[in-house]
Scaffold this active site. Structure first.
Site, short mmCIF file in Angstrom:
data_model
loop_
_atom_site.label_atom_id
_atom_site.label_comp_id
_atom_site.label_asym_id
_atom_site.label_seq_id
_atom_site.Cartn_x
_atom_site.Cartn_y
_atom_site.Cartn_z
N TYR A 143 0.86 -1.19 0.00
CA TYR A 143 0.00 0.00 0.00
C TYR A 143 0.89 1.23 0.00
CZ TYR A 143 -3.42 3.48 1.67
OH TYR A 143 -4.23 4.58 1.81
N ASP A 238 9.40 2.85 -0.14
CA ASP A 238 8.35 3.43 0.69
C ASP A 238 8.54 2.96 2.13
OD1 ASP A 238 6.11 4.27 2.02
OD2 ASP A 238 4.67 3.62 0.49
N LYS A 266 4.27 8.51 9.08
CA LYS A 266 4.04 7.91 10.40
C LYS A 266 5.06 8.43 11.45
CE LYS A 266 1.07 4.40 8.60
NZ LYS A 266 1.15 3.83 7.27
C1 LIG Z 1 0.45 4.39 5.91
C2 LIG Z 1 1.18 4.20 4.63
C3 LIG Z 1 1.07 5.09 3.56
C4 LIG Z 1 0.05 6.21 3.54
O1 LIG Z 1 0.31 7.18 4.49
P1 LIG Z 1 -0.91 8.15 4.93
O2 LIG Z 1 -0.24 9.09 5.89
O3 LIG Z 1 -1.92 7.27 5.57
O4 LIG Z 1 -1.40 8.82 3.71
C5 LIG Z 1 1.88 4.92 2.46
N1 LIG Z 1 2.76 3.91 2.40
C6 LIG Z 1 2.90 3.02 3.40
C7 LIG Z 1 3.91 1.93 3.28
C8 LIG Z 1 2.10 3.13 4.54
O5 LIG Z 1 2.22 2.21 5.50
#
Ligand SMILES: *Cc1c(COP(=O)(O)O)cnc(C)c1O
Length: 428
Positions: A143, A238, A266
């Site tokens: 994601y 990511d 995060k």
């Molecule tokens: C949580 C997450 C996102 C999205 O971040 P948001 O702050 O919720 O938009 C993107 N990539 C990864 C790997 C994530 O865990």
């Protein structure tokens, strides 16, 4: 009306779609009513019915120094008294960029944004602008936020172009996004063979945390790095979840890889809306105002969010922070695995730093197809029994778990004792 989770949820559904501001909070995957948190401290949450939960979600990984950390509160309170947003550069932004660059050296230049979604969306635009190529490769089960071009699900054929995973995203928009299986060197190779000069970037989670917890193989990481380099394709790591989570330098330090671009979110905001993307200066300097890849944000680099993030980044550099975090995670996972074994329940688990995942299967999954094989009914049953006893795991079989530096051996022992009793019940 009595303030209960049930009442609040019913009321919330009248004003907020599904009663929540992010779908997974609705307990859709596990059924039942989500609890409404009124307060959090250290390793626990307290709901509106004054029930206490040991928290293994930790704001989906954003919290690593414990809820309402007194040192962070002090710094943020001071920052608040100086104003909320200026619309001019600040020294704080320089400080956090330097700090990020020091901790994650592949991020020579850093730009701040307000969410992981925004960071990924911007990095993908930059990768396409920089390479002047169209195709983005992502992996099934990973994601990367909810920007249009990444809301894609794997098609039926291997290495084909794929279908949007949301209404409102049209084929045309995801036409240049390919989805392939995580850990599949063969599919990756095939994608590059088929489109040698068209792939702008490969984006991946260095430990997949949005299909529970799936570790990359050595061969897969090596293929990613080599194929990207050979084809002048950017490698986008990511680390929104893994950054400062699996170790101080993120998964890229752990696996000794040097991505062209990295996404943070995060933990980098310490629980406030802040995220970042960065990488080689030569690439990042294609962003406006220097270059012609446009990207902007009214609240980007917000002084309060940056203070929260910066203070968190200082705390995680204290001596022994990660060894302790890893030891507690290990204690939890070994405890759960032993308890499951005792009751003859097929169970496997994996962990790194302050992040973990467990499955009701004998073997650890290697990709999304494997993850989906796990018995969802059993997970959901386990989930609700644990919740009843005040243990809050992520309300979906497809999410990873997290701890903070405030989780300690006592908390773990309590959790494992409860799990032991719940496993016994599962068998009945
Ligand atoms: C949580 C997450 C996102 C999205 O971040 P948001 O702050 O919720 O938009 C993107 N990539 C990864 C790997 C994530 O865990």
């Amino acid at each position: 009306m009595l303030k209960t989770n049930e009442n609040l949820f019913n009321n919330a559904k009248k004003y907020i779609p599904g009663g929540v501001n992010s779908p997974v909070r609705s307990f859709n995957a596990v059924g039942g009513t989500p609890f409404f948190t009124q307060e959090a401290k250290d390793h626990y949450l307290i709901d509106v019915e004054n029930k206490r939960y040991i928290d293994y979600v930790c704001s989906w990984g954003a919290n690593i120094v414990g809820h309402a950390n007194s040192h962070v509160i002090e710094q943020v309170t001071q920052a608040m008294s100086k104003g909320f947003s200026y619309g001019t550069p600040t020294e704080l932004e320089l400080q956090i960029a330097q700090e990020i660059s020091k901790l994650v050296p592949s991020m020579q230049n850093v730009r701040l944004v307000s969410s992981g979604t925004e960071a990924v969306m911007s990095a993908v635009r930059l990768a396409r602008g920089y390479t002047n190529k169209k195709i983005i490769i992502k992996f099934n089960g990973c994601y990367h936020g909810h920007s249009d071009s990444l809301l894609v699900r794997a098609g039926s054929g291997l290495v084909t172009f794929n279908n949007p995973s949301s209404r409102g995203v049209f084929e045309e928009v995801v036409k240049h996004t390919m989805v392939i299986e995580y850990n599949s060197v063969e599919e990756l190779q095939r994608a590059f063979n088929k489109h040698p000069n068209e792939i702008a970037a490969v984006i991946f989670e260095p430990i997949a945390g949005n299909m529970n917890f799936v570790r990359p193989s050595k061969e897969f990481l090596q293929a990613l790095v080599e194929l990207c380099e050979k084809n002048s394709t950017l490698l986008i790591c990511d680390e929104v979840m893994t950054g400062f989570r699996v170790g101080l330098g993120g998964a890229q330090e752990l696996f000794k890889i040097k991505p062209d671009l990295t996404i943070l979110g995060k933990i980098v905001g310490g629980g406030m809306p802040m995220a970042a993307f960065g990488g080689r200066a030569e690439i990042m300097q294609h962003l406006a105002p220097l270059g012609d890849v446009y990207q902007a944000g009214t609240l980007s680099g917000n002084p309060i969010a940056v203070t929260c993030g910066l203070t968190t980044l200082k705390l995680i550099q204290e001596k022994g922070f990660y060894p302790k975090l890893a030891a507690v995670t290990k204690q939890l996972m070994q405890g759960l695995m032993h308890a499951a074994m005792k009751h003859n329940i097929p169970f496997s688990g994996d962990y790194e730093g302050g992040m973990f995942g467990f499955f009701f299967t004998s073997n650890l999954p290697r990709n999304f197809i494997d993850v989906k094989q796990a018995p969802i009914v059993r997970f959901n049953y386990f989930y609700h029994l644990m919740l009843q006893h005040g243990i809050f795991f992520a309300p979906s079989m497809f999410e990873a778990g997290f701890i903070t530096s405030k989780h300690n051996i006592d908390v773990i022992n309590t959790t494992v004792e409860i799990a032991d009793a719940v496993f016994r019940q599962l068998k009945e």
